[in-house]
Design an enzyme around this catalytic site. Structure first.
Site, PDB file in Angstrom:
ATOM      1  N   ASN A 183       0.754  -1.093   0.094  1.00 25.70           N
ATOM      2  CA  ASN A 183       0.010  -0.081   0.032  1.00 25.70           C
ATOM      3  C   ASN A 183       0.866   1.297  -0.102  1.00 25.70           C
ATOM      4  O   ASN A 183       1.396   1.592   1.101  1.00 25.70           O
ATOM      5  CB  ASN A 183      -0.788  -0.028   1.320  1.00 25.70           C
ATOM      6  N   LYS A 205       0.256   4.265  -0.325  1.00 23.96           N
ATOM      7  CA  LYS A 205      -0.485   5.528   0.305  1.00 23.96           C
ATOM      8  C   LYS A 205      -0.081   6.551  -0.699  1.00 23.96           C
ATOM      9  O   LYS A 205      -0.171   6.640  -1.647  1.00 23.96           O
ATOM     10  CB  LYS A 205       0.167   5.716   1.713  1.00 23.96           C
ATOM     11  N   HIS A 249      -9.383   1.392   4.834  1.00 26.05           N
ATOM     12  CA  HIS A 249      -8.120   1.523   5.452  1.00 26.05           C
ATOM     13  C   HIS A 249      -8.571   2.330   6.768  1.00 26.05           C
ATOM     14  O   HIS A 249      -9.395   3.357   6.537  1.00 26.05           O
ATOM     15  CB  HIS A 249      -6.986   2.090   4.578  1.00 26.05           C
ATOM     16  N   GLU A 252      -6.874   4.952   7.824  1.00 21.52           N
ATOM     17  CA  GLU A 252      -6.826   6.348   7.400  1.00 21.52           C
ATOM     18  C   GLU A 252      -7.829   6.982   6.660  1.00 21.52           C
ATOM     19  O   GLU A 252      -8.180   8.080   7.104  1.00 21.52           O
ATOM     20  CB  GLU A 252      -5.243   6.127   6.621  1.00 21.52           C
ATOM     21  N   GLU A 296      -5.185  -4.557  10.356  1.00 19.76           N
ATOM     22  CA  GLU A 296      -4.086  -3.646  10.776  1.00 19.76           C
ATOM     23  C   GLU A 296      -4.797  -2.938  12.121  1.00 19.76           C
ATOM     24  O   GLU A 296      -5.351  -1.890  12.228  1.00 19.76           O
ATOM     25  CB  GLU A 296      -4.213  -2.798   9.609  1.00 19.76           C
ATOM     26  N   GLY A 333       2.574   2.460  10.902  1.00 15.90           N
ATOM     27  CA  GLY A 333       3.688   3.613  10.585  1.00 15.90           C
ATOM     28  C   GLY A 333       4.172   3.842  11.943  1.00 15.90           C
ATOM     29  O   GLY A 333       5.051   5.006  12.105  1.00 15.90           O
ATOM     30  N   SER A 369       3.664  -1.895  10.372  1.00 16.79           N
ATOM     31  CA  SER A 369       5.002  -2.138  10.404  1.00 16.79           C
ATOM     32  C   SER A 369       5.787  -3.477  10.294  1.00 16.79           C
ATOM     33  O   SER A 369       6.643  -3.982  11.248  1.00 16.79           O
ATOM     34  CB  SER A 369       5.558  -1.577  12.036  1.00 16.79           C
TER      35      SER A 369
HETATM   36  P1  13P Z   1       3.087   0.429   7.570  1.00 17.94           P
HETATM   37  O1  13P Z   1       3.419  -0.618   7.056  1.00 17.94           O
HETATM   38  O2  13P Z   1       3.749   1.690   7.257  1.00 17.94           O
HETATM   39  O3  13P Z   1       2.961   0.399   9.218  1.00 17.94           O
HETATM   40  O4  13P Z   1       1.504   0.798   7.254  1.00 17.94           O
HETATM   41  C1  13P Z   1       0.813  -0.357   7.225  1.00 17.94           C
HETATM   42  C2  13P Z   1      -0.552   0.071   6.252  1.00 17.94           C
HETATM   43  O5  13P Z   1      -1.278   0.843   6.654  1.00 17.94           O
HETATM   44  C3  13P Z   1      -0.867  -1.033   5.289  1.00 17.94           C
HETATM   45  O6  13P Z   1      -2.117  -0.644   4.745  1.00 17.94           O
END
Ligand code: 13P
Length: 251
Positions: free
Chosen positions: A9, A11, A96, A98, A168, A174, A214
């Protein structure tokens, strides 16, 4: 059928040129590796058509990071499921954290998005996960169950069987703080149980449930070794072909 999958992903990262280069690098790396899992990259809308032109679809799947909750019309700035499908993409990340947190996406909205994705033959990678407070107050299993029930349980068993789920934990995204493999396994087994209760054991056993938060080459192997962890949804570590491949080859 249940598959092992590693999905990136990206982002809101990479310019078009950088994204095409990254896709080419991942594609090239995959040509030289006997990957034991399906590999997918989910990229910004602006990159989809170009990336589709440079990857070998037999080795590398392509997805969007979102789609609209309407088919077409006066929704300035939105990108619909038919538009995503028209680029050649086959997957779409939905729900997601976010999107839920910063753009107010509710289960009602996500229901529409899932339906439109399925109507357009896109495979939703549907994300669920608790925030830190819910992890700490012990409500995390209930929270994730509700997220699944609210957004997905009006689907027929046949349609539910087309989904990929991604657990997640928001506190691990992150942050560099990964769920332990035991924490991931506990939740993934719980999710499979929730699915089994509604749709039966066969559907549950056939659902791929990815872990995200992560995930890195250094911890992927232990996470993927857990019986109910069927792969990963990778943020930061998917922005570098070498680290992404380090996770792909953890299977
Ligand atoms: P990270 O791997 O940067 O923690 O992000 C995970 C994520 O949100 C994947 O959709």
């Amino acid at each position: 059928m249940r598959k092992n999958i590693v999905a990136g992903n990206w982002k809101m990262n990479t310019t078009l040129a950088e994204g095409v280069k990254l896709a080419e690098d991942v594609n090239k790396a995959l040509e030289n590796v006997d990957a034991k899992c399906d590999v997918v990259i989910c990229v910004p809308f602006t990159h989809l058509a170009s990336v589709n032109g440079v990857i070998n679809a037999d080795k590398l799947g392509l997805g969007a990071e979102n789609c609209a909750d309407h088919k077409s019309g006066a929704y300035t700035g939105e990108v619909s499921a038919p538009m995503v499908a028209s680029t050649g993409a086959k997957y779409v990340i939905l729900g997601h954290s976010e999107r839920r947190q910063y753009y107010g996406e509710t289960s009602e909205i996500l229901k529409e998005k899932v339906n439109l994705a399925l109507e357009n033959n896109l495979t939703p990678i549907f994300c669920i996960g608790e925030v830190l407070e819910q992890r700490e107050d012990g409500s995390y299993l209930e929270v994730v169950k509700s997220q699944i029930e609210e957004a997905l349980f009006e689907l027929s068993a046949e349609d539910f069987g087309k989904l990929i789920l991604a657990y997640e934990p928001v506190w691990a995204i992150g942050t560099g703080k990964t769920a332990t493999d035991d924490q991931a396994q506990e939740m993934h087994a719980h999710i499979r149980g929730v699915i089994a209760e509604k749709y039966g054991k066969e559907v549950a056993d056939n659902t791929s449930i990815l872990y995200g938060g992560s995930c890195k080459p250094s911890n992927a192997k232990a996470l993927f070794a857990k019986p109910d962890v069927d792969g990963g949804l990778i943020g930061g570590a998917s922005l570098d072909a070498e680290s992404f491949m380090g996770i792909v080859t953890a299977f």
